[in-house]
Design an enzyme around this catalytic site. Structure first.
Site, mmCIF file in Angstrom:
data_model
loop_
_atom_site.group_PDB
_atom_site.id
_atom_site.type_symbol
_atom_site.label_atom_id
_atom_site.label_comp_id
_atom_site.label_asym_id
_atom_site.label_seq_id
_atom_site.Cartn_x
_atom_site.Cartn_y
_atom_site.Cartn_z
ATOM 1 N N HIS A 163 7.005 3.523 -2.582
ATOM 2 C CA HIS A 163 5.794 2.994 -1.938
ATOM 3 C C HIS A 163 4.753 2.656 -3.008
ATOM 4 O O HIS A 163 4.416 3.488 -3.848
ATOM 5 C CB HIS A 163 5.231 3.988 -0.924
ATOM 6 C CG HIS A 163 4.167 3.375 -0.078
ATOM 7 N ND1 HIS A 163 4.443 2.707 1.102
ATOM 8 C CD2 HIS A 163 2.839 3.262 -0.269
ATOM 9 C CE1 HIS A 163 3.317 2.242 1.605
ATOM 10 N NE2 HIS A 163 2.321 2.558 0.795
ATOM 11 N N ALA A 164 4.247 1.433 -2.966
ATOM 12 C CA ALA A 164 3.380 0.940 -4.039
ATOM 13 C C ALA A 164 2.112 1.781 -4.188
ATOM 14 O O ALA A 164 1.504 2.203 -3.207
ATOM 15 C CB ALA A 164 2.989 -0.509 -3.739
ATOM 16 N N HIS A 190 2.599 7.511 4.668
ATOM 17 C CA HIS A 190 1.322 8.219 4.564
ATOM 18 C C HIS A 190 1.287 9.529 5.342
ATOM 19 O O HIS A 190 0.404 10.341 5.117
ATOM 20 C CB HIS A 190 0.199 7.286 5.021
ATOM 21 C CG HIS A 190 0.161 6.001 4.250
ATOM 22 N ND1 HIS A 190 1.123 5.009 4.406
ATOM 23 C CD2 HIS A 190 -0.690 5.534 3.302
ATOM 24 C CE1 HIS A 190 0.859 3.999 3.604
ATOM 25 N NE2 HIS A 190 -0.228 4.281 2.917
ATOM 26 N N TYR A 236 -7.326 1.972 5.812
ATOM 27 C CA TYR A 236 -6.741 0.627 5.871
ATOM 28 C C TYR A 236 -7.325 -0.185 7.027
ATOM 29 O O TYR A 236 -7.455 -1.399 6.937
ATOM 30 C CB TYR A 236 -5.217 0.693 5.984
ATOM 31 C CG TYR A 236 -4.574 1.426 4.834
ATOM 32 C CD1 TYR A 236 -4.522 0.861 3.561
ATOM 33 C CD2 TYR A 236 -4.032 2.700 5.004
ATOM 34 C CE1 TYR A 236 -3.935 1.538 2.496
ATOM 35 C CE2 TYR A 236 -3.447 3.385 3.950
ATOM 36 C CZ TYR A 236 -3.403 2.800 2.698
ATOM 37 O OH TYR A 236 -2.825 3.466 1.654
ATOM 38 N N GLU A 278 -9.295 0.178 -0.684
ATOM 39 C CA GLU A 278 -8.174 -0.573 -0.120
ATOM 40 C C GLU A 278 -8.498 -2.050 0.107
ATOM 41 O O GLU A 278 -7.599 -2.851 0.346
ATOM 42 C CB GLU A 278 -7.730 0.066 1.202
ATOM 43 C CG GLU A 278 -7.256 1.515 1.078
ATOM 44 C CD GLU A 278 -6.117 1.695 0.099
ATOM 45 O OE1 GLU A 278 -5.398 0.713 -0.169
ATOM 46 O OE2 GLU A 278 -5.953 2.814 -0.425
ATOM 47 N N HIS A 297 -7.006 -2.002 -6.918
ATOM 48 C CA HIS A 297 -7.295 -0.572 -7.178
ATOM 49 C C HIS A 297 -7.569 -0.349 -8.675
ATOM 50 O O HIS A 297 -8.523 0.327 -9.055
ATOM 51 C CB HIS A 297 -6.096 0.288 -6.788
ATOM 52 C CG HIS A 297 -5.887 0.477 -5.305
ATOM 53 N ND1 HIS A 297 -6.863 0.937 -4.465
ATOM 54 C CD2 HIS A 297 -4.788 0.297 -4.523
ATOM 55 C CE1 HIS A 297 -6.375 1.033 -3.225
ATOM 56 N NE2 HIS A 297 -5.118 0.639 -3.236
ATOM 57 N N HIS A 315 -3.095 -6.382 -4.213
ATOM 58 C CA HIS A 315 -3.710 -5.185 -3.610
ATOM 59 C C HIS A 315 -3.776 -4.059 -4.645
ATOM 60 O O HIS A 315 -4.822 -3.432 -4.842
ATOM 61 C CB HIS A 315 -2.885 -4.756 -2.389
ATOM 62 C CG HIS A 315 -3.331 -3.483 -1.754
ATOM 63 N ND1 HIS A 315 -4.172 -3.431 -0.675
ATOM 64 C CD2 HIS A 315 -3.067 -2.177 -2.071
ATOM 65 C CE1 HIS A 315 -4.405 -2.162 -0.342
ATOM 66 N NE2 HIS A 315 -3.735 -1.382 -1.178
ATOM 67 N N GLU A 316 -2.663 -3.821 -5.324
ATOM 68 C CA GLU A 316 -2.613 -2.710 -6.295
ATOM 69 C C GLU A 316 -3.522 -2.980 -7.488
ATOM 70 O O GLU A 316 -4.229 -2.079 -7.955
ATOM 71 C CB GLU A 316 -1.167 -2.472 -6.755
ATOM 72 C CG GLU A 316 -0.214 -2.041 -5.658
ATOM 73 C CD GLU A 316 -0.700 -0.848 -4.859
ATOM 74 O OE1 GLU A 316 -1.427 0.006 -5.414
ATOM 75 O OE2 GLU A 316 -0.386 -0.774 -3.659
#
Ligand code: X8Z
Ligand code: ZN
Length: 607
Positions: free
Chosen positions: A346-347, A504, A514, A404, A380, A376-377
């Site tokens: 999971h990323a 999660h 999210y 997020e 972060h 998305h990553e």
């Protein structure tokens, strides 16, 4: 997964559990008692030093799941959590009148920093740490074997869910993946009991109340705020649901997709029916002028491998004026699923030293979905690096929804005009194709909203005891039906534990973040497009190349957690309130079109 398997993108939360009784501020030392201010300062210093060790143990475990790395991660997790609880208790006794406003904010953060607080009893604390590690490992190691020789990992199964149109195969994979969660059920129930004990010792009713206390408002006010936001966007979701159910009925037949019931969850192109973009070709009308391209195919045509996909995403951020990623990012990240060991696929995005050692860990698949997840990553990572000069306790996002949202704000900019600019398409499709583009986008972004909401509705009720362990699965599907209007494709019983098949839940990562991110990203995007000088329909805007937008975004990112989130939001949007209006503006033409389609087809909406 904070205390034992910290959610990497919120390292500050993780390491808040690293607070140690540093000599100068031992709580029970009697001589030359340190001032409250000294104690906060000492705690923060201590945290900052110890965070590296914690992050490294977690990184190694998630990249190399074995019994040994599990034991090490669990030991570190236990030590952190115990110290964190000790310091949260200490923080609650500090005389706030003696603290500066900044120190008061730090004290408040110490009180609510944990995700799963350790019970005071050391055997119980050890057990909680083991449970959290084991649950994370069960998910990471999960496989489903479609034949005895062919065992597929989560990313491989997700690819099949995205591309297969065979309802029997989809049902098999859907059911097969959920087998991994059955053994989690007793472990999860025990984890809930122990973490609740820890939360109660800190003065919270239960873990759910602790989670709801992290939004700069009274914990009871937060669900009301969520209801308000959901109420704004719910009619759009219902129109989309109605349309999709009708089209799926045309494709699969009304016996497979009954037109007055929830949609069977295995037909939506995603293992959890959380984003539906993969079924765009199935539900878009044949005569609808669509985008005319498929991002997955474009990437293949232009020889994008995993590294090139990440390079392209990095280049978007540098076009906004952000620094390139450091060499260590490229050397130390995990981009490709290893064949020879178990990893948590999971990323996630990490900062290992609270400064520049930023990395992602992701089993990238060469498709459009993962191209967006990469953005998305990196969002972060860019956030983490932007707040690196803040004091340790402020090294986090304004609230968890902000963390997020950032990368998603950027991936909203992957428009036809952007793809043309970077040479992936030759011509921008005409305005008539906008409905197709918006439908494709809504299948991901609008479909996600009720899913983003329901997971913690379930968990909050589990933590409060309203959902008892003998009703876990039934209550889960009741909420899936209530919010999303989806149903399990095969009968489920309490021998199943379907929540555990979503990362999660075994990972103990709160999920409301999210939902918030899906609201916030449209607010930020709309405001930044204005900053970039864009004029026109908002869904056609791309921030690519706008240093003005980048500068404004960075002003918010560098604040970290130093101010209440409304102030951070105001920096970018000029408005201190969350609102679903920007999302509604973005999808307004589609909403109208969906209503017309549903009316013209005489569809009965709802479930
Ligand atoms: O978990 C994630 C990210 C890592 S923070 C890949 N997301 C949620 C999910 O996959 O369930 C992003 C969207 C929702
Ligand atoms: Zn994320």
């Amino acid at each position: 997964m904070d205390t034992v398997m910290p959610h990497p993108s919120s390292l500050a939360l993780l390491v808040a559990s690293l607070l140690t009784g540093c000599n100068a501020s031992e709580p029970n030392s009697t001589e030359s008692k340190p001032t409250p201010s000294d104690q906060i300062h000492a705690a923060e210093q201590s945290l900052s030093q110890l965070s590296e060790e914690a992050a490294r143990a977690q990184w190694i475990y998630a990249n190399f799941i074995t019994d040994d790395t599990a034991t090490l991660a669990s030991d570190v997790g236990r030590a952190f959590s115990e110290k964190a609880v000790e310091y949260a208790s200490l923080a609650s006794t500090l005389e706030t009148a003696e603290l500066t406003p900044i120190e008061q904010r730090k004290r408040d953060l110490l009180l609510r920093a944990l995700t799963l607080p350790a019970p005071v009893d050391s055997d119980k604390s050890q057990r909680l740490a083991e449970l959290s590690t084991e649950l994370g490992g069960l998910y990471g190691k999960g496989r489903y074997c479609i034949t005895p020789e062919q065992c597929l990992s989560q990313p491989q199964l997700s690819s099949l869910m995205a591309t297969s149109r065979d309802p029997d195969l989809l049902k098999e994979i859907w059911t097969g993946w959920r087998e991994i969660a059955k053994p989690m059920r007793p472990l999860f129930a025990e984890q809930v009991t122990l973490a609740n004990e820890g939360a109660q010792a800190l003065g919270y009713q239960d873990v759910g109340e602790l989670w709801r206390s992290k939004y700069d408002m009274a914990p009871d006010a937060f669900p009301v705020e969520l209801d308000r936001l959901w109420g704004q966007v719910e009619p759009l979701y219902e129109a989309l649901h109605c349309y999709v159910r009708g089209e799926l009925g045309e494709n699969y037949g009304a016996d497979v997709v009954p037109q007055d019931s929830p949609i069977p969850a295995h037909l939506l192109g995603n293992m959890w029916a959380q984003q539906w973009g993969h079924i765009y070709p199935l539900v878009a009308p044949d005569d609808l002028p669509g985008p005319g391209y498929d991002l997955t195919e474009l990437l293949a045509e232009h020889d994008f491998d995993e590294i090139k996909m990440v390079r392209q995403a990095e280049q978007f951020f540098t076009s906004l004026g952000f620094e390139p990623l450091p060499d260590t990012f490229w050397q130390r990240s995990l981009f490709v699923e290893p064949e020879d060991r178990d990893v948590v696929c999971h990323a996630s995005a990490w900062n290992l030293d609270n400064r520049d050692d930023i990395r992602i860990k992701m089993c990238i698949r060469r498709n459009g979905e993962d191209f967006k997840v990469i953005h998305h990553e990196l969002g972060h990572n860019i956030y983490q690096r932007a707040y690196k000069d803040q004091p340790f306790l402020f090294k986090d996002s304004a609230n968890d929804g902000f963390h997020e949202a950032i990368g998603d704000v950027i991936s909203l900019s992957i428009t036809p005009s952007y793809l043309k600019q970077i040479g992936l398409i030759d011509q921008v499709p005409p305005a008539e194709s906008d409905i197709g583009l918006l439908l494709r986008q809504a299948l991901d972004k609008v479909a996600f909203l009720p899913f983003g909401l329901m997971i913690d509705q379930w968990r909050w009720q589990v933590f409060s005891g309203e959902i008892s362990a003998d009703r876990y699965n039934q209550a889960w599907w009741d909420l899936r039906q209530k919010y999303q209007g989806v149903a399990a494709p095969v009968a489920r019983t309490e021998a199943d534990f379907d929540p555990g098949a979503k990362y999660h839940v075994p990972g103990s990562v709160p999920y409301t973040r999210y939902f918030l991110a899906h609201i916030l990203q449209f607010q930020m995007f709309e405001a930044l497009c204005e900053e970039a000088g864009y004029e026109g329909p908002i869904h056609r805007c791309s921030l690519y190349g706008s240093e003005a937008a980048g500068t404004k975004l960075n002003r918010m990112l560098e604040m970290g957690l130093s101010q209440p989130w409304p102030q951070a939001l105001e920096v970018v949007t000029g408005n201190p309130e969350m609102s679903g209006q920007s999302l509604l503006n973005y999808f307004a033409p589609l909403h109208q079109w969906l209503d017309e389609q549903n009316r013209a087809s005489g569809r009965q909406c709802g479930w």
